[in-house]
Design an enzyme around this catalytic site. Structure first.
Site, PDB file in Angstrom:
ATOM      1  N   THR A  22      -8.978  -8.748  -4.579  1.00  0.00           N
ATOM      2  CA  THR A  22      -9.087  -8.423  -3.149  1.00  0.00           C
ATOM      3  C   THR A  22      -9.988  -9.460  -2.494  1.00  0.00           C
ATOM      4  O   THR A  22     -10.972  -9.897  -3.108  1.00  0.00           O
ATOM      5  CB  THR A  22      -9.682  -7.010  -2.918  1.00  0.00           C
ATOM      6  OG1 THR A  22     -10.119  -6.910  -1.543  1.00  0.00           O
ATOM      7  CG2 THR A  22     -10.881  -6.710  -3.798  1.00  0.00           C
ATOM      8  N   ARG A  81       0.908  -1.151   0.000  1.00  0.00           N
ATOM      9  CA  ARG A  81       0.000   0.000   0.000  1.00  0.00           C
ATOM     10  C   ARG A  81       0.945   1.199   0.000  1.00  0.00           C
ATOM     11  O   ARG A  81       1.551   1.498   1.020  1.00  0.00           O
ATOM     12  CB  ARG A  81      -0.861  -0.002   1.262  1.00  0.00           C
ATOM     13  CG  ARG A  81      -1.699  -1.265   1.419  1.00  0.00           C
ATOM     14  CD  ARG A  81      -2.671  -1.121   2.574  1.00  0.00           C
ATOM     15  NE  ARG A  81      -3.236  -2.396   2.990  1.00  0.00           N
ATOM     16  CZ  ARG A  81      -4.229  -3.026   2.367  1.00  0.00           C
ATOM     17  NH1 ARG A  81      -4.772  -2.492   1.303  1.00  0.00           N
ATOM     18  NH2 ARG A  81      -4.681  -4.183   2.815  1.00  0.00           N
TER      19      ARG A  81
HETATM   20  O1  F6P Z   1      -8.196  -5.152   1.590  1.00  0.00           O
HETATM   21  C1  F6P Z   1      -8.070  -6.438   2.047  1.00  0.00           C
HETATM   22  C2  F6P Z   1      -7.891  -6.481   3.541  1.00  0.00           C
HETATM   23  O2  F6P Z   1      -7.545  -7.804   3.884  1.00  0.00           O
HETATM   24  C3  F6P Z   1      -9.069  -5.996   4.366  1.00  0.00           C
HETATM   25  O3  F6P Z   1     -10.080  -6.934   4.521  1.00  0.00           O
HETATM   26  C4  F6P Z   1      -8.391  -5.646   5.659  1.00  0.00           C
HETATM   27  O4  F6P Z   1      -9.141  -4.688   6.343  1.00  0.00           O
HETATM   28  C5  F6P Z   1      -7.076  -5.087   5.220  1.00  0.00           C
HETATM   29  O5  F6P Z   1      -6.819  -5.658   3.959  1.00  0.00           O
HETATM   30  C6  F6P Z   1      -5.916  -5.349   6.139  1.00  0.00           C
HETATM   31  O6  F6P Z   1      -4.789  -4.794   5.569  1.00  0.00           O
HETATM   32  P1  F6P Z   1      -3.320  -4.934   6.131  1.00  0.00           P
HETATM   33  O7  F6P Z   1      -2.841  -6.322   5.841  1.00  0.00           O
HETATM   34  O8  F6P Z   1      -2.544  -3.907   5.392  1.00  0.00           O
HETATM   35  O9  F6P Z   1      -3.387  -4.679   7.598  1.00  0.00           O
END
Ligand code: F6P
Length: 316
Positions: free
Chosen positions: A120, A66
């Site tokens: 996703t 991200r």
């Molecule tokens: O977007 C997919 C997701 O798994 C969401 O369901 C969750 O809220 C988020 O990513 C968690 O993201 P990270 O792994 O960056 O904490």
């Protein structure tokens, strides 16, 4: 590139993109770590053999991120420059709503076509029945809840199970139906605490286990807060919390996932070849459809049309 949270089936999609492109004599490079890779010009050449033996693997061979830098104008401009300097003719982005919002911004600075593949676990995109990763994730969730149900039954307990979904309740919704859950709390729907407590108090006394599925982004602040609220109001129940976490994002993709990811990846390349631009490839009612990124990211409509009412009726 793959971008945002990884999801099972991304590799199958990468394979389909690469093999379809190579079949049509198109060279492919893969940017690593999503938008970070474009900003840093960090890429690998991809050939038929680069994607051998990956269709069954979770995660993404291209890695993902991200990108905070891509949120800044400087990052977007650098990415646009690198795409131009590398003579890129088309970009395939496998990712979720954040990735496609990024694509909208990027497209303001470059004129090459961008096509998205919905990758996703959240299934929170308009323009496809199932995003890549969702089917595998919900199967992981119900396998876990089935196990929780065994111990809940043995101890006559209430379990609050938290599943992923910061902004979207679709993992919670389907897995609640499939696991026979007694209640569901999702970010999209505001619920009345008094009604919820009343409902819990009225649960049939012959039920020995009760499962409440809560999406991580639900409006009361997650499973621990929900459990605390029930504890305060229903001291007669023995309550436990189980947060499933990132196991939901891993594992071998299901058959459906691999097939859908292959269809979507194949059509993404075809789309670039036939002049599609700034659209997401999806599958709706078994037909391949294209949805502009602006529309694809408005997920809220999706839950409203879905199956929430079933839970109330079928758990009675
Ligand atoms: O977007 C997919 C997701 O798994 C969401 O369901 C969750 O809220 C988020 O990513 C968690 O993201 P990270 O792994 O960056 O904490």
């Amino acid at each position: 590139m793959t971008s945002g949270g990884d999801s099972p089936g991304m590799n199958a999609c990468i394979r389909a993109v690469v093999r379809t492109a190579m079949y049509n004599n198109i060279e492919v490079i893969g940017f690593l770590k999503g938008y970070e890779g474009i900003i840093d010009n960090n890429f690998i050449e991809l050939k038929n053999e680069s994607v051998s033996g990956i269709i069954q693997k979770g995660g993404t061979i291209l890695k993902t991120a991200r990108s905070a830098r891509f949120m800044q104008e400087e990052g977007i401009l650098q990415a646009a420059k690198n795409l131009k300097d590398n003579d890129i003719d088309g970009l395939v982005i496998i990712g979720g709503d954040g990735s496609f919002k990024g694509a909208i911004e990027l497209s303001k600075h470059i004129h090459i076509p961008i096509v998205g593949c919905a990758g996703t676990i959240d299934n929170d995109l308009v323009g496809t029945d199932f995003t890549i990763g969702y089917d595998t994730a919900i199967n992981t969730v119900i396998e876990a809840i089935d196990k929780i149900r065994d111990t809940a039954e043995s101890h006559d307990r209430v379990f609050v199970v938290e599943v992923m979904g910061r902004d979207a309740g679709l993992i919670a919704l389907r897995s609640a139906i499939a696991s026979g859950a007694e209640a569901l709390l999702v970010p999209e729907i505001k619920y009345d605490t008094t009604n919820l407590i009343l409902k819990i108090k009225n649960w049939r006394s012959t039920k020995s286990s009760k499962i409440i599925v809560v999406a991580e982004g639900d409006q009361s602040g997650g499973a621990f807060k929900v459990a605390e609220m029930i504890k305060q109001n229903c001291p007669e129940f023995d309550i436990r919390v189980s947060v499933l976490g990132h196991i939901q994002r891993g594992g071998n993709p299901s058959c459906m996932e691999r097939v859908n990811a292959s269809i979507v990846g194949f059509n993404a390349v075809k789309a670039l070849m036939t002049g599609h631009k700034n659209e997401m490839v999806g599958i709706v009612n078994k037909q391949v459809v294209f949805t502009p990124f602006e529309k694809a990211v408005k997920h809220i409509q999706k839950l409203n049309n879905d199956l929430e009412e079933l839970i109330e009726v079928l758990s009675s």
